[in-house]
Design an enzyme around this catalytic site. Structure first.
Site, PDB file in Angstrom:
ATOM      1  N   ASN A   9     -86.825 -19.863 -11.584  1.00 17.06           N
ATOM      2  CA  ASN A   9     -85.619 -19.148 -11.160  1.00 17.06           C
ATOM      3  C   ASN A   9     -84.568 -19.355 -12.249  1.00 17.06           C
ATOM      4  O   ASN A   9     -83.953 -20.418 -12.325  1.00 17.06           O
ATOM      5  CB  ASN A   9     -85.132 -19.691  -9.810  1.00 17.06           C
ATOM      6  CG  ASN A   9     -83.832 -19.030  -9.367  1.00 17.06           C
ATOM      7  OD1 ASN A   9     -83.376 -18.078  -9.999  1.00 17.06           O
ATOM      8  ND2 ASN A   9     -83.241 -19.538  -8.300  1.00 17.06           N
ATOM      9  N   TRP A  10     -84.389 -18.310 -13.066  1.00 17.80           N
ATOM     10  CA  TRP A  10     -83.441 -18.440 -14.193  1.00 17.80           C
ATOM     11  C   TRP A  10     -81.990 -18.366 -13.737  1.00 17.80           C
ATOM     12  O   TRP A  10     -81.074 -18.623 -14.519  1.00 17.80           O
ATOM     13  CB  TRP A  10     -83.745 -17.347 -15.229  1.00 17.80           C
ATOM     14  CG  TRP A  10     -84.829 -17.760 -16.188  1.00 17.80           C
ATOM     15  CD1 TRP A  10     -86.045 -18.283 -15.844  1.00 17.80           C
ATOM     16  CD2 TRP A  10     -84.792 -17.726 -17.612  1.00 17.80           C
ATOM     17  NE1 TRP A  10     -86.766 -18.573 -16.976  1.00 17.80           N
ATOM     18  CE2 TRP A  10     -86.026 -18.231 -18.078  1.00 17.80           C
ATOM     19  CE3 TRP A  10     -83.847 -17.308 -18.548  1.00 17.80           C
ATOM     20  CZ2 TRP A  10     -86.329 -18.341 -19.432  1.00 17.80           C
ATOM     21  CZ3 TRP A  10     -84.157 -17.409 -19.900  1.00 17.80           C
ATOM     22  CH2 TRP A  10     -85.385 -17.924 -20.338  1.00 17.80           C
ATOM     23  N   LYS A  11     -81.772 -17.983 -12.473  1.00 15.70           N
ATOM     24  CA  LYS A  11     -80.402 -17.813 -11.968  1.00 15.70           C
ATOM     25  C   LYS A  11     -79.621 -16.922 -12.950  1.00 15.70           C
ATOM     26  O   LYS A  11     -80.218 -16.023 -13.531  1.00 15.70           O
ATOM     27  CB  LYS A  11     -79.746 -19.178 -11.725  1.00 15.70           C
ATOM     28  CG  LYS A  11     -80.644 -20.073 -10.846  1.00 15.70           C
ATOM     29  CD  LYS A  11     -79.978 -21.312 -10.341  1.00 15.70           C
ATOM     30  CE  LYS A  11     -80.990 -22.122  -9.514  1.00 15.70           C
ATOM     31  NZ  LYS A  11     -80.393 -23.280  -8.858  1.00 15.70           N
ATOM     32  N   HIS A  95     -81.894 -17.428  -1.242  1.00 13.50           N
ATOM     33  CA  HIS A  95     -81.611 -18.669  -1.976  1.00 13.50           C
ATOM     34  C   HIS A  95     -80.299 -19.271  -1.461  1.00 13.50           C
ATOM     35  O   HIS A  95     -79.362 -18.537  -1.108  1.00 13.50           O
ATOM     36  CB  HIS A  95     -81.499 -18.380  -3.479  1.00 13.50           C
ATOM     37  CG  HIS A  95     -81.480 -19.632  -4.303  1.00 13.50           C
ATOM     38  ND1 HIS A  95     -80.343 -20.387  -4.459  1.00 13.50           N
ATOM     39  CD2 HIS A  95     -82.462 -20.283  -4.962  1.00 13.50           C
ATOM     40  CE1 HIS A  95     -80.629 -21.443  -5.197  1.00 13.50           C
ATOM     41  NE2 HIS A  95     -81.913 -21.413  -5.525  1.00 13.50           N
ATOM     42  N   GLU A  97     -77.848 -20.500  -2.920  1.00 16.79           N
ATOM     43  CA  GLU A  97     -76.634 -20.068  -3.638  1.00 16.79           C
ATOM     44  C   GLU A  97     -76.147 -18.721  -3.118  1.00 16.79           C
ATOM     45  O   GLU A  97     -74.942 -18.466  -3.076  1.00 16.79           O
ATOM     46  CB  GLU A  97     -76.912 -20.045  -5.154  1.00 16.79           C
ATOM     47  CG  GLU A  97     -76.996 -21.465  -5.708  1.00 16.79           C
ATOM     48  CD  GLU A  97     -77.932 -21.650  -6.881  1.00 16.79           C
ATOM     49  OE1 GLU A  97     -78.354 -20.655  -7.494  1.00 16.79           O
ATOM     50  OE2 GLU A  97     -78.258 -22.824  -7.188  1.00 16.79           O
ATOM     51  N   GLU A 167     -86.002 -25.886  -0.282  1.00 15.30           N
ATOM     52  CA  GLU A 167     -85.075 -26.393  -1.288  1.00 15.30           C
ATOM     53  C   GLU A 167     -83.902 -27.071  -0.592  1.00 15.30           C
ATOM     54  O   GLU A 167     -82.970 -26.378  -0.140  1.00 15.30           O
ATOM     55  CB  GLU A 167     -84.533 -25.241  -2.147  1.00 15.30           C
ATOM     56  CG  GLU A 167     -85.578 -24.510  -2.948  1.00 15.30           C
ATOM     57  CD  GLU A 167     -84.964 -23.828  -4.179  1.00 15.30           C
ATOM     58  OE1 GLU A 167     -85.468 -24.064  -5.278  1.00 15.30           O
ATOM     59  OE2 GLU A 167     -83.982 -23.093  -4.039  1.00 15.30           O
ATOM     60  N   GLY A 173     -80.016 -28.928  -8.696  1.00 15.84           N
ATOM     61  CA  GLY A 173     -79.186 -29.160  -9.876  1.00 15.84           C
ATOM     62  C   GLY A 173     -78.482 -30.500  -9.893  1.00 15.84           C
ATOM     63  O   GLY A 173     -77.562 -30.710 -10.682  1.00 15.84           O
ATOM     64  N   SER A 213     -84.356 -30.038  -8.387  1.00 18.22           N
ATOM     65  CA  SER A 213     -84.456 -31.085  -9.411  1.00 18.22           C
ATOM     66  C   SER A 213     -85.894 -31.446  -9.781  1.00 18.22           C
ATOM     67  O   SER A 213     -86.194 -32.613 -10.052  1.00 18.22           O
ATOM     68  CB  SER A 213     -83.673 -32.332  -8.970  1.00 18.22           C
ATOM     69  OG  SER A 213     -82.283 -32.029  -8.915  1.00 18.22           O
ATOM     70  N   GLY A 234     -85.442 -24.431 -11.150  1.00 18.65           N
ATOM     71  CA  GLY A 234     -84.214 -23.871 -11.699  1.00 18.65           C
ATOM     72  C   GLY A 234     -84.016 -24.292 -13.145  1.00 18.65           C
ATOM     73  O   GLY A 234     -84.652 -23.782 -14.062  1.00 18.65           O
ATOM     74  N   GLY A 235     -83.118 -25.256 -13.362  1.00 18.56           N
ATOM     75  CA  GLY A 235     -82.708 -25.659 -14.710  1.00 18.56           C
ATOM     76  C   GLY A 235     -83.855 -25.896 -15.687  1.00 18.56           C
ATOM     77  O   GLY A 235     -83.801 -25.455 -16.846  1.00 18.56           O
TER      78      GLY A 235
HETATM   79  P1  13P Z   1     -82.906 -26.980 -10.054  1.00 14.42           P
HETATM   80  O1  13P Z   1     -84.381 -27.041 -10.423  1.00 14.42           O
HETATM   81  O2  13P Z   1     -82.017 -26.710 -11.230  1.00 14.42           O
HETATM   82  O3  13P Z   1     -82.506 -28.149  -9.229  1.00 14.42           O
HETATM   83  O4  13P Z   1     -82.747 -25.670  -9.116  1.00 14.42           O
HETATM   84  C1  13P Z   1     -83.603 -25.480  -8.071  1.00 14.42           C
HETATM   85  C2  13P Z   1     -83.409 -24.110  -7.565  1.00 14.42           C
HETATM   86  O5  13P Z   1     -82.370 -23.785  -7.001  1.00 14.42           O
HETATM   87  C3  13P Z   1     -84.489 -23.144  -7.789  1.00 14.42           C
HETATM   88  O6  13P Z   1     -84.315 -22.001  -7.017  1.00 14.42           O
END
Ligand code: 13P
Length: 251
Positions: A9-11, A95, A97, A167, A173, A213, A234-235
Site C-alpha cells: 500500500n503505497w498510500k 483502510h 486512514e 490492521e 506507521g 509496522s 505500508g512504509g
Molecule cells: P505501515 O506498514 O507503514 O505500518 O502501514 C500499514 C498500512 O497501513 C498498510 O495499509
C-alpha cells in the site's frame, strides 16, 4: 492451501519513476514471485501505467480506494469498473486512514465493498481497532462490527476468495506491533466468524492479512502465524530494499 499474499500500500507516496525503479528491481525475483501472490496498490493516477511498468513481472496491481457508485455525476470518484479497465485486480476498501480522515463508516465501506463484487476486482477489506479500543478490551467487538457490516449485505458466494486485512490502527506507521498471540487470536476469531456466518468451505477461501509496522525483520514471525495468509505493507513497501525481504520471508 491458501497461497500467501503480500500487498503493498503505497498510500499517497512516490512518483512514477519510484514505481518503475521498484518494479525493475523486482524482475530478478521472478522465481520467488511465482510462488506467492504480490499486489502493488499505487496512487490512482499511476494505475494506467502499471501494465507497461510491470511488464512480464508475475504480480498484480490495485487501487487504494473505490467509489460505492457505478457511474454518474460523482466528481472526483473512480468506479470499480474503471479500476478493472486499467487492469487492477485488487482494491483496498475501508483502510483506517480513510475511515479516520475521510469519514468512511462501516455502512459506506460495505457499499464500496459490494460495488467491487459487481466486477472482477478482489476487495481487501481493512478492519482494526484503535489503541483506546484495545485498552478497553473492545478489539474483537470493533473488528467484528466492521466485518459484519459487509457480511450482512453479501452472500457466501460473493464473499468467497476475498481478502480481509487486520490492521490495528495503533500499529500503523508506529513501529509497534501486537504480540504473535494477539495476532493469532484476532485472525482465528475472524476465521471462526466466517465459519459461523457462512460455512467452513467458504471461510477457507478467504485470505487474512496482517498489516501494521511489518518490516523485513519481523515478516517471517508475523506473516507465517496460524490463520495469517500474508501482509498488507505500508512504509516498507515503498522501496525494493525494504519490500523484497518481506515477500522473501514467506518462501
Ligand atoms: P505501515 O506498514 O507503514 O505500518 O502501514 C500499514 C498500512 O497501513 C498498510 O495499509
Amino acid at each position: 492451501m491458501r497461497k500467501k499474499l503480500v500487498v503493498a500500500n503505497w498510500k499517497m507516496n512516490g512518483t512514477s519513476a519510484d514505481i518503475g525503479a521498484m518494479l525493475t528491481a523486482m524482475q530478478k525475483d521472478s522465481v520467488i514471485l511465482n510462488q506467492i501472490d504480490v499486489s502493488v496498490c499505487v496512487p490512482a493516477v499511476f494505475l494506467s501505467n502499471m501494465h507497461a511498468a510491470c511488464g512480464p513481472l508475475p504480480i498484480s496491481w490495485g487501487a487504494q480506494n473505490v467509489s460505492d457508485k457505478a457511474a454518474g455525476a460523482f466528481t472526483g470518484e473512480i468506479s470499480a469498473q474503471m479500476l478493472c479497465d486499467v487492469g487492477c485486480s485488487t482494491v483496498i476498501v475501508g483502510h483506517s486512514e480513510r475511515r479516520l480522515y475521510y469519514g468512511e463508516n462501516n455502512h459506506w465501506v460495505a457499499q464500496k465493498w459490494l460495488a467491487t463484487r459487481k466486477t472482477a476486482l478482489t476487495p481487501i477489506l481493512c478492519v482494526g481497532e484503535s489503541l483506546s479500543e484495545r485498552e478497553k478490551g473492545q478489539t474483537l467487538a470493533v473488528v467484528m462490527a466492521q466485518l459484519d457490516a459487509v457480511l450482512k449485505i453479501t452472500t457466501a458466494k460473493e464473499f468467497a476468495h476475498t481478502v480481509i486485512a487486520y490492521e490495528p490502527v495503533w500499529a500503523i506507521g508506529t513501529g509497534l506491533t501486537p504480540t504473535t498471540n494477539e495476532v493469532v487470536s484476532v485472525h482465528t476469531a475472524l476465521r471462526e466468524h466466517l465459519v459461523k456466518q457462512y460455512d467452513s468451505a467458504t471461510s477457507q477461501t478467504v485470505r487474512l492479512l496482517y498489516g501494521g509496522s511489518v518490516k523485513g525483520d519481523n515478516a517471517a514471525q508475523l506473516l507465517t502465524l496460524a490463520n495469517v495468509d500474508g501482509g498488507l505493507i505500508g512504509g516498507a513497501s515503498l522501496k525494493y530494499d525494504t519490500f523484497s525481504p518481506i515477500y522473501k520471508a514467506l518462501i
